[in-house]
Design an enzyme around this catalytic site. Sequence first.
Site, mmCIF file in Angstrom:
data_model
loop_
_atom_site.group_PDB
_atom_site.id
_atom_site.type_symbol
_atom_site.label_atom_id
_atom_site.label_comp_id
_atom_site.label_asym_id
_atom_site.label_seq_id
_atom_site.Cartn_x
_atom_site.Cartn_y
_atom_site.Cartn_z
ATOM 1 N N LYS A 113 -1.324 -1.678 -6.641
ATOM 2 C CA LYS A 113 -2.577 -2.348 -6.874
ATOM 3 C C LYS A 113 -2.892 -3.180 -8.287
ATOM 4 O O LYS A 113 -3.539 -4.057 -8.162
ATOM 5 C CB LYS A 113 -3.636 -1.122 -6.999
ATOM 6 C CG LYS A 113 -3.905 -0.314 -5.562
ATOM 7 C CD LYS A 113 -5.164 0.128 -5.122
ATOM 8 C CE LYS A 113 -5.348 0.130 -3.961
ATOM 9 N NZ LYS A 113 -6.478 1.247 -3.436
ATOM 10 N N LYS A 195 1.528 -0.095 5.125
ATOM 11 C CA LYS A 195 0.380 0.728 5.530
ATOM 12 C C LYS A 195 -0.861 -0.158 6.016
ATOM 13 O O LYS A 195 -1.296 -1.173 5.437
ATOM 14 C CB LYS A 195 -0.026 1.652 4.429
ATOM 15 C CG LYS A 195 -1.156 2.590 4.718
ATOM 16 C CD LYS A 195 -1.305 3.148 3.365
ATOM 17 C CE LYS A 195 -2.482 2.365 2.686
ATOM 18 N NZ LYS A 195 -3.442 3.345 1.706
ATOM 19 N N LYS A 198 -7.728 -0.664 4.199
ATOM 20 C CA LYS A 198 -9.116 -1.682 4.432
ATOM 21 C C LYS A 198 -8.992 -2.919 3.830
ATOM 22 O O LYS A 198 -9.755 -3.869 4.491
ATOM 23 C CB LYS A 198 -10.221 -0.566 3.730
ATOM 24 C CG LYS A 198 -10.495 0.605 4.377
ATOM 25 C CD LYS A 198 -11.342 1.681 3.420
ATOM 26 C CE LYS A 198 -11.264 2.935 3.183
ATOM 27 N NZ LYS A 198 -10.256 3.243 2.137
HETATM 28 N N1 AQP Z 1 -2.632 3.556 7.231
HETATM 29 C C1 AQP Z 1 -2.743 4.718 6.936
HETATM 30 N N2 AQP Z 1 -2.026 5.554 7.772
HETATM 31 C C2 AQP Z 1 -2.229 7.206 7.369
HETATM 32 N N3 AQP Z 1 -3.207 7.577 6.754
HETATM 33 C C3 AQP Z 1 -3.742 6.545 5.956
HETATM 34 N N4 AQP Z 1 -4.745 6.643 5.211
HETATM 35 C C4 AQP Z 1 -5.307 5.531 4.712
HETATM 36 N N5 AQP Z 1 -4.467 4.423 5.217
HETATM 37 C C5 AQP Z 1 -3.972 5.365 6.099
HETATM 38 C C6 AQP Z 1 -5.239 8.071 4.518
HETATM 39 O O1 AQP Z 1 -6.866 7.791 4.674
HETATM 40 C C7 AQP Z 1 -7.035 8.826 3.434
HETATM 41 C C8 AQP Z 1 -8.217 8.102 2.690
HETATM 42 O O2 AQP Z 1 -7.540 6.932 1.934
HETATM 43 P P1 AQP Z 1 -8.603 5.991 1.026
HETATM 44 O O3 AQP Z 1 -9.404 5.389 1.468
HETATM 45 O O4 AQP Z 1 -9.080 7.230 -0.095
HETATM 46 O O5 AQP Z 1 -7.303 5.344 0.292
HETATM 47 P P2 AQP Z 1 -6.141 4.298 0.839
HETATM 48 O O6 AQP Z 1 -5.212 5.310 1.135
HETATM 49 O O7 AQP Z 1 -6.188 3.426 -0.505
HETATM 50 O O8 AQP Z 1 -6.767 3.655 1.940
HETATM 51 P P3 AQP Z 1 -6.872 2.005 2.270
HETATM 52 O O9 AQP Z 1 -7.319 1.763 3.487
HETATM 53 O O10 AQP Z 1 -5.488 1.451 1.927
HETATM 54 O O11 AQP Z 1 -7.744 1.791 1.110
HETATM 55 P P4 AQP Z 1 -7.692 0.511 0.042
HETATM 56 O O12 AQP Z 1 -7.508 -0.720 0.905
HETATM 57 O O13 AQP Z 1 -9.148 0.165 -0.347
HETATM 58 O O14 AQP Z 1 -6.683 0.814 -0.863
HETATM 59 C C9 AQP Z 1 -6.146 9.291 2.593
HETATM 60 O O15 AQP Z 1 -5.766 10.502 2.907
HETATM 61 C C10 AQP Z 1 -4.888 8.273 3.131
HETATM 62 O O16 AQP Z 1 -3.793 8.914 2.964
#
Ligand code: AQP
Length: 331
Positions: A113, A195, A198
């Site tokens: 990040k 991955k 969002k």
């Molecule tokens: N692609 C994924 N596959 C499986 N699990 C996922 N999680 C996120 N993306 C995937 C799981 O969703 C939960 C919540 O995640 P989060 O929103 O708290 O944080 P993150 O992992 O940083 O999600 P994003 O979508 O990637 O958000 P941004 O883009 O804002 O950083 C967690 O249990 C995560 O493992």
Amino acid sequence: MKTIYSAIQPSGIMTLGNYIGAVNNWRNMQNDKDNKCIFALADLHTITVRQNPEEFYKNCMSFYALFQAVGLDAKKSIIYLQSHVHQHSELAWLLNCYTYVGEMNRMTQFKDKSAKHADNINMGLMDYPVLMAADILLYDTDLVPVGYDQLQHIEITRDIATRVNNIYGDIFKVPEGFTPKIGAKITSLQDPTSKMSKSDPNPNGVISCLDPPEVIVKKFKKAVTDSDTTIAYDPENKAGISNLLGILAVATGKTIEQTVEDCQGLRYGDLKLRVADSVIEMLRPFQEEYRRLIDSKDYLMSCAKEGAQKASEIAEKTLKRFKQAIGYVVD
Ligand code: AQP
């Protein structure tokens, strides 16, 4: 009875990765009567990346409605917004004093990040895992269901809890991480080695849980695969196809082996359409329920308030226990 805790950031619209890797499993865990489930919107974590206030507000309300639409039930589980329970911030501060800068510097998500948001490497971004440790430890959590990306943060939570317990005795329960068998890493449709997120700037890589059917079909049709023609589950060498097979398996409730067998002989284009149709069917009831709930703001707010009250009662007990052990004058 096992305490299950998990949270998700309202940092955009819920993706298919969040749905499959997180909330879909949360609902299954909630429906096991041996589990006591606590689920949060990690809205304090979200501002580690700059948010537009109107969009942020909308995303928080939308995610709370999405929680309910997926079947998380405020009568069975505690469902709340992290910022409504002040004990999270307070415990995070205390835990900061039991966490080393070197440990935070090594976190993969912090490095990723920081590279992505080089103009805003704020302290919160670095401190993200400590706040996450506070979230989990406040509730004497046994199990934390997460995707692969969050396992390192569970490890550091365990390290911090053990460190505190070694100094003061049994203050925190040391939690375990739990990843689903399939779907712990749903990858981008445009870059199947990373991955699905969002905040991915390429919208074609991400299926939003609120995408209409025609958009879902369009995005799957464009999914990156490989130049081979074989349908096989091999995440290392056939990342794109394996991602599609994993999604299809979850959407149809079948095993990977069964899914691979069912898809033998399909051309890649047909596989993509089959996955798209299954995802559309999986999301249909969820999208309908979401549309029904999103305008019921008063109802959502009253559920959120009740959730926060219940969460706060548990959190306060843990916080007090820790403060007393440190030597604070606690009333
Ligand atoms: N692609 C994924 N596959 C499986 N699990 C996922 N999680 C996120 N993306 C995937 C799981 O969703 C939960 C919540 O995640 P989060 O929103 O708290 O944080 P993150 O992992 O940083 O999600 P994003 O979508 O990637 O958000 P941004 O883009 O804002 O950083 C967690 O249990 C995560 O493992």
